[in-house]
Design a protein around this motif. Structure first.
Motif, short mmCIF file in Angstrom:
data_model
loop_
_atom_site.label_atom_id
_atom_site.label_comp_id
_atom_site.label_asym_id
_atom_site.label_seq_id
_atom_site.Cartn_x
_atom_site.Cartn_y
_atom_site.Cartn_z
N UNK A 2 71.16 73.57 47.66
CA UNK A 2 70.53 72.45 48.35
C UNK A 2 71.23 72.15 49.67
N UNK A 3 72.55 72.21 49.68
CA UNK A 3 73.28 71.93 50.91
C UNK A 3 72.99 72.96 51.99
N UNK A 4 72.84 74.21 51.59
CA UNK A 4 72.54 75.26 52.57
C UNK A 4 71.14 75.08 53.13
N UNK A 5 70.17 74.81 52.26
CA UNK A 5 68.80 74.62 52.74
C UNK A 5 68.71 73.38 53.62
N UNK A 6 69.46 72.33 53.30
CA UNK A 6 69.46 71.15 54.15
C UNK A 6 70.09 71.46 55.50
N UNK A 7 71.18 72.23 55.51
CA UNK A 7 71.85 72.57 56.76
C UNK A 7 70.95 73.40 57.67
N UNK A 8 70.02 74.11 57.09
CA UNK A 8 69.08 74.89 57.90
C UNK A 8 67.87 74.05 58.29
N UNK A 9 67.34 73.29 57.35
CA UNK A 9 66.09 72.56 57.56
C UNK A 9 66.25 71.36 58.51
N UNK A 11 68.43 70.53 61.13
CA UNK A 11 68.46 70.75 62.58
C UNK A 11 67.15 71.28 63.15
N UNK A 12 66.44 72.08 62.34
CA UNK A 12 65.15 72.60 62.82
C UNK A 12 64.15 71.47 63.00
N UNK A 13 64.07 70.57 62.03
CA UNK A 13 63.12 69.46 62.17
C UNK A 13 63.51 68.53 63.30
N UNK A 14 64.81 68.28 63.48
CA UNK A 14 65.25 67.44 64.59
C UNK A 14 64.91 68.09 65.93
N UNK A 15 65.07 69.40 66.01
CA UNK A 15 64.76 70.12 67.25
C UNK A 15 63.26 70.08 67.53
#
Length: 81
Positions: A2-9, A11-15
């Motif tokens: 979950x932490x890895x998917x959050x770390x990827x997801x 920043x992408x949504x913020x960008x």
């Protein structure tokens, strides 16, 4: 995982939001809307992380009901009838 998917997801949504806001010249309205969005997502992320483990800080909930259940203090009035 979950932490890895959050770390990827995250920043992408913020960008994706930032790209849509910063295609135009930054006006006070755009900056205030982006600030409100950042504050809103920050609060939501805090609540998710706080209550992801309910028995640890910062969202700690004491297991009082479970302790009373184990001690026999809950439901005893139904057994006496």
């Amino acid at each position: 995982m979950t932490g890895i998917s959050f770390a990827i997801f995250y920043p992408i949504t913020r960008a994706r939001v930032a790209v849509r806001y910063f295609t135009f010249a930054p006006t006070p309205l755009h900056l205030s809307l982006l600030s409100l969005y950042a504050a809103y997502t920050g609060v939501i992320m805090y609540v998710i992380f706080a209550f992801s483990d309910p028995f640890a800080d910062p969202g700690m909930l004491p297991p009082t009901a479970f302790i009373e259940l184990l001690d026999g203090e809950i439901g005893t009035e139904f057994l006496t009838k």
